[in-house]
Motif scaffolding. Structure first.
Motif, short mmCIF file in Angstrom:
data_model
loop_
_atom_site.label_atom_id
_atom_site.label_comp_id
_atom_site.label_asym_id
_atom_site.label_seq_id
_atom_site.Cartn_x
_atom_site.Cartn_y
_atom_site.Cartn_z
N LEU A 8 10.87 1.42 -3.01
CA LEU A 8 10.91 2.32 -1.86
C LEU A 8 11.07 1.55 -0.55
CD1 LEU A 8 8.18 4.85 -3.01
CD2 LEU A 8 10.65 5.26 -2.87
N TYR A 9 10.37 0.42 -0.45
CA TYR A 9 10.44 -0.42 0.74
C TYR A 9 11.88 -0.90 0.95
CZ TYR A 9 9.32 -4.09 4.09
OH TYR A 9 9.27 -4.89 5.20
N ALA A 10 12.54 -1.28 -0.14
CA ALA A 10 13.91 -1.80 -0.05
C ALA A 10 14.93 -0.70 0.24
CB ALA A 10 14.28 -2.53 -1.34
N PHE A 11 14.76 0.46 -0.37
CA PHE A 11 15.78 1.50 -0.28
C PHE A 11 15.45 2.63 0.70
CE2 PHE A 11 16.55 -0.56 -4.34
CZ PHE A 11 17.88 -0.89 -4.20
N LEU A 12 14.20 2.72 1.13
CA LEU A 12 13.81 3.73 2.13
C LEU A 12 12.98 3.08 3.24
CD1 LEU A 12 12.69 6.85 0.05
CD2 LEU A 12 14.72 6.62 1.44
N PRO A 13 13.55 2.08 3.91
CA PRO A 13 12.77 1.43 4.97
C PRO A 13 12.46 2.42 6.09
CG PRO A 13 15.07 0.74 5.07
CD PRO A 13 14.91 1.58 3.83
N PHE A 61 4.19 6.45 -17.58
CA PHE A 61 4.79 6.58 -16.25
C PHE A 61 6.00 5.69 -16.01
CE2 PHE A 61 0.30 7.88 -15.46
CZ PHE A 61 0.58 9.21 -15.26
N PHE A 62 6.16 4.63 -16.82
CA PHE A 62 7.27 3.70 -16.56
C PHE A 62 8.06 3.28 -17.79
CE2 PHE A 62 4.13 3.13 -13.18
CZ PHE A 62 4.92 3.43 -12.09
N ILE A 122 3.87 0.26 -10.96
CA ILE A 122 3.58 0.95 -9.70
C ILE A 122 3.95 0.08 -8.50
CG2 ILE A 122 1.18 0.19 -9.59
CD1 ILE A 122 0.49 2.98 -8.50
N TRP A 123 3.76 -1.23 -8.64
CA TRP A 123 4.07 -2.12 -7.52
C TRP A 123 5.57 -2.24 -7.32
CZ3 TRP A 123 0.13 -1.79 -4.86
CH2 TRP A 123 -1.13 -1.75 -5.45
N GLN A 124 6.33 -2.15 -8.41
CA GLN A 124 7.78 -2.15 -8.26
C GLN A 124 8.27 -0.87 -7.58
OE1 GLN A 124 9.72 -2.99 -11.99
NE2 GLN A 124 9.11 -5.15 -11.95
N TYR A 161 5.60 7.06 1.03
CA TYR A 161 5.78 6.42 -0.28
C TYR A 161 4.79 6.93 -1.31
CZ TYR A 161 8.76 2.84 1.95
OH TYR A 161 9.75 2.19 2.62
N THR A 162 3.53 7.01 -0.92
CA THR A 162 2.50 7.44 -1.87
C THR A 162 2.70 8.89 -2.27
OG1 THR A 162 0.99 5.81 -0.94
CG2 THR A 162 0.01 7.57 -2.25
N VAL A 163 3.18 9.72 -1.36
CA VAL A 163 3.45 11.13 -1.69
C VAL A 163 4.52 11.21 -2.77
CG1 VAL A 163 4.34 13.32 -0.79
CG2 VAL A 163 2.75 11.97 0.57
#
Length: 161
Positions: free
Chosen positions: A58-63, A25-26, A51-53, A69-71
């Motif tokens: 997402l938190y940083a770029f899609l506040p 996955f990464f 996964i945590w990154q 996020y999970t979707v």
């Protein structure tokens, strides 16, 4: 797969390195291209390694879109997993990692119907942006028409043998 006594090949079906969930996955080059394609949509070239990154990314770029996020994570991972299973069990290999990005876009579009109305539109928009980004990157990465024609002609020679 080792935990389930998998007797098949323990190497990644995409890159032949030792497979693990983390790698698939990464760490795999195919996964990195998928994440980079998604990153282009949200405005970053950073590729998450865990996964945590992904959540931090997402938190940083899609506040403000925490509910989806999970979707997004599930759509990417599910698309990679399905492509991996087709390659591993059916020997149906992808032609380009962008196929996985297109599949991710389709899942997001479909799964938008399961979101709250105010988030469903955002998921659909994100799916369309990912699809456009993957299409643009695919056009940039594909061989020129002359190279493709030359390759097809050369393959024809081998078929005659």
């Amino acid at each position: 797969m080792k935990k389930r006594q998998w007797q098949g090949d323990t190497k990644c079906s995409f890159c032949s390195e030792l497979e693990s969930a983390q790698h698939l996955f990464f760490g795999c080059s195919v996964a990195k291209i998928v994440w980079r394609t998604l990153g282009a949509v949200i405005g970053t070239s950073y590729v998450p390694k865990t996964i945590w990154q992904v959540y931090s990314w997402l938190y940083a770029f899609l506040p403000g879109f925490y509910e989806i996020y999970t979707v997004g994570l599930a759509a990417v991972c599910w698309s990679i997993w399905l492509a991996r299973n087709r390659a591993t069990f059916e020997k149906n290999f992808i032609n380009t990692p962008f196929e996985i990005a297109f599949t991710t876009s389709a899942f997001l579009d479909y799964w938008a119907g399961m979101q709250k109305p105010e988030m469903a539109d955002n998921v659909k928009k994100g799916a369309q942006l990912l699809k456009r980004s993957a299409a643009q990157m695919l056009r940039l990465c594909e061989p020129s028409r002359a190279e493709a024609t030359e390759r097809e002609e050369n393959e024809g020679i081998w078929d005659e043998w």
